[in-house]
Design an enzyme around this catalytic site. Structure first.
Site, mmCIF file in Angstrom:
data_model
loop_
_atom_site.group_PDB
_atom_site.id
_atom_site.type_symbol
_atom_site.label_atom_id
_atom_site.label_comp_id
_atom_site.label_asym_id
_atom_site.label_seq_id
_atom_site.Cartn_x
_atom_site.Cartn_y
_atom_site.Cartn_z
ATOM 1 N N HIS A 1 0.869 -1.161 0.112
ATOM 2 C CA HIS A 1 -0.361 0.169 -0.355
ATOM 3 C C HIS A 1 1.153 1.813 -0.008
ATOM 4 C CE1 HIS A 1 0.290 1.528 4.071
ATOM 5 N NE2 HIS A 1 0.680 0.675 4.694
ATOM 6 N N CYS A 2 0.460 2.103 -0.615
ATOM 7 C CA CYS A 2 1.431 3.807 0.146
ATOM 8 C C CYS A 2 0.117 4.551 0.227
ATOM 9 C CB CYS A 2 0.897 4.850 -1.810
ATOM 10 S SG CYS A 2 -0.389 4.235 -2.966
ATOM 11 N N MET A 3 0.403 6.387 0.390
ATOM 12 C CA MET A 3 -0.530 6.682 1.315
ATOM 13 C C MET A 3 -2.346 6.493 1.441
ATOM 14 S SD MET A 3 0.274 9.992 2.185
ATOM 15 C CE MET A 3 1.816 10.720 2.272
ATOM 16 N N ARG B 1 -3.547 4.278 -1.157
ATOM 17 C CA ARG B 1 -3.744 2.980 -2.204
ATOM 18 C C ARG B 1 -3.036 1.590 -2.016
ATOM 19 N NH1 ARG B 1 -2.914 5.976 -8.023
ATOM 20 N NH2 ARG B 1 -4.039 7.456 -7.560
#
Length: 498
Positions: free
Chosen positions: A29-31, A33
């Site tokens: 995961h990113c910030m 998504r």
């Protein structure tokens, strides 16, 4: 519904809509998504997925990206990963069995492996497995840098290419100088935190500026505590991060949680963990030196003989951070060459099995195919495909490892250190990684002699004590011998003793 249950429910709703656990190849995961690697994009139910209240949108790139928003995605991702692991575990196939042919032994070995894995699912052993998961991804870099370090040492000793050796030294040492950062990253990843925060906290350990910090009445040293300090710092960071995730509103989570995590875990690292981990690291190095200086052959006999049973019980994973700590402190681990003798015992046992079963072409074919990997230190095909299902040959193979370990341990006691600059390889594959305090030639000679002792001891123990008369009659029976004319099958009876 509580916040934790809400995020679990979101993960549970997402998984079947992306094709289930078998369709998921990676999770990150990113910030904002949740990023998924998918095996078959056509299995995704896009319309139903977009209709979920928690889903803000979908983006398709090299991964399938589900937009959940800041704060939420960091909470949903570990729940999703846990569900994927649970679903895959529940779908594991049930292995078969067979006592005489190579296929039967392989199936029985697989059953034993599965049974061992089930028995090992205790909280302590699962914890050790998680510790191993932190260090195992580092092994390729340790091996590569270790081989470069060995090549550089050889060139320095021979006074060859003096203009190149400084560059090789930099290549070999760069990773070890920053290994704490990688340990911190993997620790946070393994225990459910944000990996980059784990790396950020662990980087404090190797930062040169810590020399200005005073703790417990003394100034800290860059690298003090090493990988153990990095592991503790990142684990504490995960605990702080999870505490924040449960209490900080999602609207400010992206600002508050990382700040509090780095600050609290960083202060605890500087004013406690680095000093304590440094004391433990020193103790580990001193204990290993004392063990081989005073224990010698006896210590080597126990370590070489018990290593394979430790592997079966999952307890060998506790040695990985010890090896890494020794490498970080002394430049090599003196334990690994002794433990590698267990593989030599397996090879000797396999050769004896080959000679004692002249009529069992199936098992002999398996031995031939698995023998060369065994020489190179890959012992699983011999263990689970041949010796362990037979029972007694596994025990005699351990005896071979014990004698090989005793030899190397004795030479250590007499003053010839034999160490490895990396963890992972054994057998012949360990030669490029050998190091010691009395010259490379002497170190290689002692290790090679230890392997020879392990081969011979494993062979003799298995040839003369690895089979009963009934076992030999059953295993050497012609393929067309009626089942009611054969002696009782030995394999199942013998494996009960292992």
């Amino acid at each position: 519904m509580s916040e934790e249950n809400k995020h679990h429910a979101t993960a549970a709703a997402l998984l079947p809509l992306v094709g289930g656990a078998d369709n998921v190849t990676s999770v990150a995961h990113c910030m904002t998504r949740l990023r998924l690697g998918l095996r078959d994009r056509s299995l995704v139910q896009d319309d139903r997925l977009r209709a979920l209240p928690a889903v803000l949108g979908v983006v398709e790139d090299d991964t399938y990206q589900i937009v959940l928003g800041p704060g939420t995605v960091a909470r949903v991702t570990p729940e999703f990963e846990s569900l994927v692991e649970e679903e895959r575990g529940a779908a594991a196939p049930d292995p078969g069995a067979g006592p005489v042919t190579a296929e039967g032994l392989a199936a029985q070995g697989a059953a034993l492996r599965a049974e061992r894995k089930a028995r090992n699912a205790t909280p302590f052993k699962l914890f050790l497995r998680r510790i191993a998961n932190i260090f195992v991804p580092l092994i390729p870099a340790l091996i590569g840098c270790g081989i470069v370090a060995g090549l550089n040492g050889l060139l320095v000793n021979l006074h060859w290419l003096p203009g190149v050796t400084p560059a090789l030294a930099a290549i070999a040492s760069g990773f070890m100088a920053l290994i704490a950062v990688f340990v911190g990253y993997n620790t946070a990843k393994e225990f459910g935190g944000t990996p980059i925060l784990g790396g950020a906290v662990a980087s404090i350990v190797v930062y040169a500026g810590v020399a200005e910090v005073e703790a417990f009445g003394q100034h800290l040293s860059p690298g003090q505590g090493g990988v153990l300090g990095a592991l503790g710092a990142a684990w504490l960071g995960v605990y702080v991060e999870k505490w924040c995730r449960r209490r900080v509103p999602e609207s400010v989570d992206v600002l508050v949680t990382p700040t509090v995590t780095v600050l609290v875990a960083g202060l605890a690292t500087l004013f406690g963990l680095m000093f304590l981990a440094g004391e433990v690291s020193t103790w580990i190095g001193d204990a290993a030196d004392w063990l081989l200086t005073h224990g010698g052959a006896g210590a080597g006999f126990l370590l070489g003989g018990l290593f394979l049973p430790l592997v079966m019980l999952g307890l060998h994973q506790a040695l990985i951070p010890i090896h890494t700590t020794l490498i970080e402190g002394a430049g090599f681990t003196v334990l690994l060459p002794i433990l590698a003798m267990a593989g030599a015992g397996q090879v000797g046992a396999a050769i004896a099995i080959y000679l004692r079963l002249p009529r069992n072409t199936s098992i002999r074919t398996t031995v031939k195919s698995a023998l060369w990997p065994g020489f190179l230190g890959v012992g699983e095909p011999l263990i689970y495909g041949v010796s362990l299902p037979l029972g007694r040959p596994f025990i005699t193979a351990c005896a071979g490892g014990a004698f090989g370990g005793a030899f190397v341990g004795l030479l250590n006691q007499l003053g010839t250190d034999v160490g490895s600059t990396a963890i992972g390889p054994s057998g012949w594959a360990l030669f490029p990684l050998l190091d010691g305090g009395h010259g490379l030639g002497r170190t290689i000679a002692v290790y090679a002699a230890g392997l020879l002792v392990g081969y011979v001891a494993g062979f003799l123990a298995t040839y003369y004590f690895g089979f009963t008369k009934n076992m030999l009659a059953e295993l050497n029976a012609a393929p067309d011998t009626p089942a009611d004319e054969r002696p009782p099958a030995p394999a199942a009876r013998m494996t009960e003793k292992v």
